[in-house]
Design a protein around this motif. Structure first.
Motif, PDB file in Angstrom:
ATOM      1  N   CYS A 171       2.635 -28.841 -42.185  1.00 20.74           N
ATOM      2  CA  CYS A 171       3.331 -29.125 -43.438  1.00 20.74           C
ATOM      3  C   CYS A 171       3.473 -30.640 -43.544  1.00 20.74           C
ATOM      4  N   TRP A 183      10.694 -23.798 -41.577  1.00 20.23           N
ATOM      5  CA  TRP A 183       9.626 -22.884 -41.955  1.00 20.23           C
ATOM      6  C   TRP A 183      10.269 -21.540 -42.326  1.00 20.23           C
ATOM      7  N   CYS A 199       7.160 -24.159 -46.014  1.00 17.36           N
ATOM      8  CA  CYS A 199       8.053 -25.138 -45.420  1.00 17.36           C
ATOM      9  C   CYS A 199       8.997 -25.652 -46.497  1.00 17.36           C
TER      10      CYS A 199
END
Length: 122
Positions: free
Chosen positions: A22, A38, A98
């Protein structure tokens, strides 16, 4: 505004591994000052947080179902957070997102990525 871009999802056999990434951009503050988490959402289920890494201290937290299998980490030089997923199970199949929160003059605001699909087959 803050942008988050996930990558690394895919199709994997049960017991296999994947690493999700991410990458954050358009930040108003230093990357290290952002806590990042997450989350995942499977069809017909509520979105759940699976892992979290705190700003500055890098303290980590995991939901019980992934403890010992998933590891969250960050690379401040790359503005990127990772989720290493090992010993994957079919029940890990979900869209993974995320998220971060930025506190501005108007208060906190959550930013989400577009998600990446993880599918685990037995």
């Amino acid at each position: 505004q803050v942008q988050l871009v996930e990558s690394g999802g895919g199709l994997v056999q049960s017991g296999g591994s994947l690493r999700l990434s991410c990458t954050l951009s358009r930040l108003h503050f230093s990357f290290s000052s952002y806590s990042i988490s997450w989350h995942r959402q499977a069809p017909g289920k509520e979105r759940e947080r699976v892992a979290h890494i705190s700003a500055r201290t890098d303290d980590t937290h995991y939901t019980d179902s992934v403890k010992g299998r998933f590891t969250i980490s960050r690379d401040n030089a790359k503005n990127t957070v990772y989720l290493q997923m090992n010993s994957l199970k079919p029940e890990d199949t979900a869209q993974y997102y995320c998220k971060t929160t930025e506190v501005g003059v108007r208060g906190p605001f959550d930013y989400w990525g577009q998600g990446t699909q993880v599918t685990v087959f037995s």
